[in-house]
Design a protein around this motif. Structure first.
Motif, PDB file in Angstrom:
ATOM      1  N   ILE A   3       0.925  -1.486   0.116  1.00 35.74           N
ATOM      2  CA  ILE A   3       0.369   0.032  -0.212  1.00 35.74           C
ATOM      3  C   ILE A   3       0.786   0.952  -0.308  1.00 35.74           C
ATOM      4  O   ILE A   3       0.477   1.851  -0.671  1.00 35.74           O
ATOM      5  N   ARG A   4       2.263   1.229   0.459  1.00 39.92           N
ATOM      6  CA  ARG A   4       2.691   2.329   0.490  1.00 39.92           C
ATOM      7  C   ARG A   4       3.903   2.167  -0.562  1.00 39.92           C
ATOM      8  O   ARG A   4       3.372   4.095  -0.835  1.00 39.92           O
ATOM      9  N   ASP A   5       4.329   1.297  -1.381  1.00 38.72           N
ATOM     10  CA  ASP A   5       4.532   2.063  -2.020  1.00 38.72           C
ATOM     11  C   ASP A   5       3.732   2.008  -2.959  1.00 38.72           C
ATOM     12  O   ASP A   5       3.868   2.610  -4.210  1.00 38.72           O
ATOM     13  N   SER A   6       2.081   1.556  -3.308  1.00 40.70           N
ATOM     14  CA  SER A   6       1.655   2.086  -4.510  1.00 40.70           C
ATOM     15  C   SER A   6       0.968   3.734  -4.241  1.00 40.70           C
ATOM     16  O   SER A   6       0.877   4.218  -5.151  1.00 40.70           O
ATOM     17  N   LEU A   7       0.820   4.142  -3.020  1.00 41.30           N
ATOM     18  CA  LEU A   7       0.770   5.178  -2.374  1.00 41.30           C
ATOM     19  C   LEU A   7       2.005   6.396  -3.143  1.00 41.30           C
ATOM     20  O   LEU A   7       1.736   6.877  -3.139  1.00 41.30           O
ATOM     21  N   LEU A   8       2.805   5.769  -2.638  1.00 42.86           N
ATOM     22  CA  LEU A   8       4.068   6.387  -3.062  1.00 42.86           C
ATOM     23  C   LEU A   8       4.654   6.712  -5.015  1.00 42.86           C
ATOM     24  O   LEU A   8       4.557   7.818  -5.367  1.00 42.86           O
ATOM     25  N   LEU A  30      -0.336   8.143   3.245  1.00 38.24           N
ATOM     26  CA  LEU A  30       1.003   7.714   3.008  1.00 38.24           C
ATOM     27  C   LEU A  30       1.517   8.330   4.595  1.00 38.24           C
ATOM     28  O   LEU A  30       1.506   7.254   5.605  1.00 38.24           O
ATOM     29  N   ALA A  31       0.798   8.788   5.024  1.00 36.62           N
ATOM     30  CA  ALA A  31       1.160   9.147   6.537  1.00 36.62           C
ATOM     31  C   ALA A  31       0.227   8.581   7.603  1.00 36.62           C
ATOM     32  O   ALA A  31       0.909   7.665   8.941  1.00 36.62           O
ATOM     33  N   ASP A  32      -0.953   7.902   7.354  1.00 37.14           N
ATOM     34  CA  ASP A  32      -1.409   7.293   7.773  1.00 37.14           C
ATOM     35  C   ASP A  32      -0.825   6.012   7.672  1.00 37.14           C
ATOM     36  O   ASP A  32      -1.101   5.014   8.646  1.00 37.14           O
ATOM     37  N   ALA A  33      -1.271   5.072   7.153  1.00 33.30           N
ATOM     38  CA  ALA A  33      -0.039   4.522   6.214  1.00 33.30           C
ATOM     39  C   ALA A  33       0.862   4.440   7.068  1.00 33.30           C
ATOM     40  O   ALA A  33       1.463   2.836   7.383  1.00 33.30           O
ATOM     41  N   GLU A  34       1.809   4.863   6.781  1.00 33.04           N
ATOM     42  CA  GLU A  34       3.133   4.386   7.422  1.00 33.04           C
ATOM     43  C   GLU A  34       3.068   4.763   9.180  1.00 33.04           C
ATOM     44  O   GLU A  34       3.473   3.583   9.468  1.00 33.04           O
ATOM     45  N   SER A  35       1.909   5.877  10.023  1.00 38.49           N
ATOM     46  CA  SER A  35       1.693   5.628  10.933  1.00 38.49           C
ATOM     47  C   SER A  35       1.345   3.818  11.701  1.00 38.49           C
ATOM     48  O   SER A  35       2.052   3.297  12.373  1.00 38.49           O
ATOM     49  N   ARG A  36       0.471   3.143  10.565  1.00 33.39           N
ATOM     50  CA  ARG A  36       0.237   1.687  11.131  1.00 33.39           C
ATOM     51  C   ARG A  36       1.256   0.970  10.174  1.00 33.39           C
ATOM     52  O   ARG A  36       1.254   0.136  11.457  1.00 33.39           O
TER      53      ARG A  36
END
Length: 78
Positions: A3-8, A30-36
């Motif tokens: 998910i993070r890679d897709s968002l980037l 992205l910030a939410d995904a990285e926090s999780r």
């Protein structure tokens, strides 16, 4: 991680295309995904555990039993 890679990738595309509103929303996501991801990584007991399960096929596959049951039910119908 996917998910993070897709968002980037989507952020890069939005920047290339000049989609300013999209960029802002993607950065929030992205910030939410990285926090999780950080929460999962820092959780106690978040290491992989080997359950000791065998990877070998069973001696008597369930398919053989199922086929016999199917034949039996067909015989019952006749």
């Amino acid at each position: 991680m996917e998910i993070r890679d897709s968002l980037l990738d989507r952020i890069a595309e939005a920047e290339k295309e000049g989609w300013l509103g999209e960029i802002e929303g993607l950065h929030v996501s992205l910030a939410d995904a990285e926090s999780r991801i950080d929460q999962i990584d820092s959780a106690p007991g978040s290491v992989a555990i080997n359950l000791g399960m065998s990877r070998k096929a069973p001696a008597h596959p369930a398919q053989k039993e199922g086929a016999g049951s199917l034949r039996q039910s067909r015989d019952d119908q006749q």
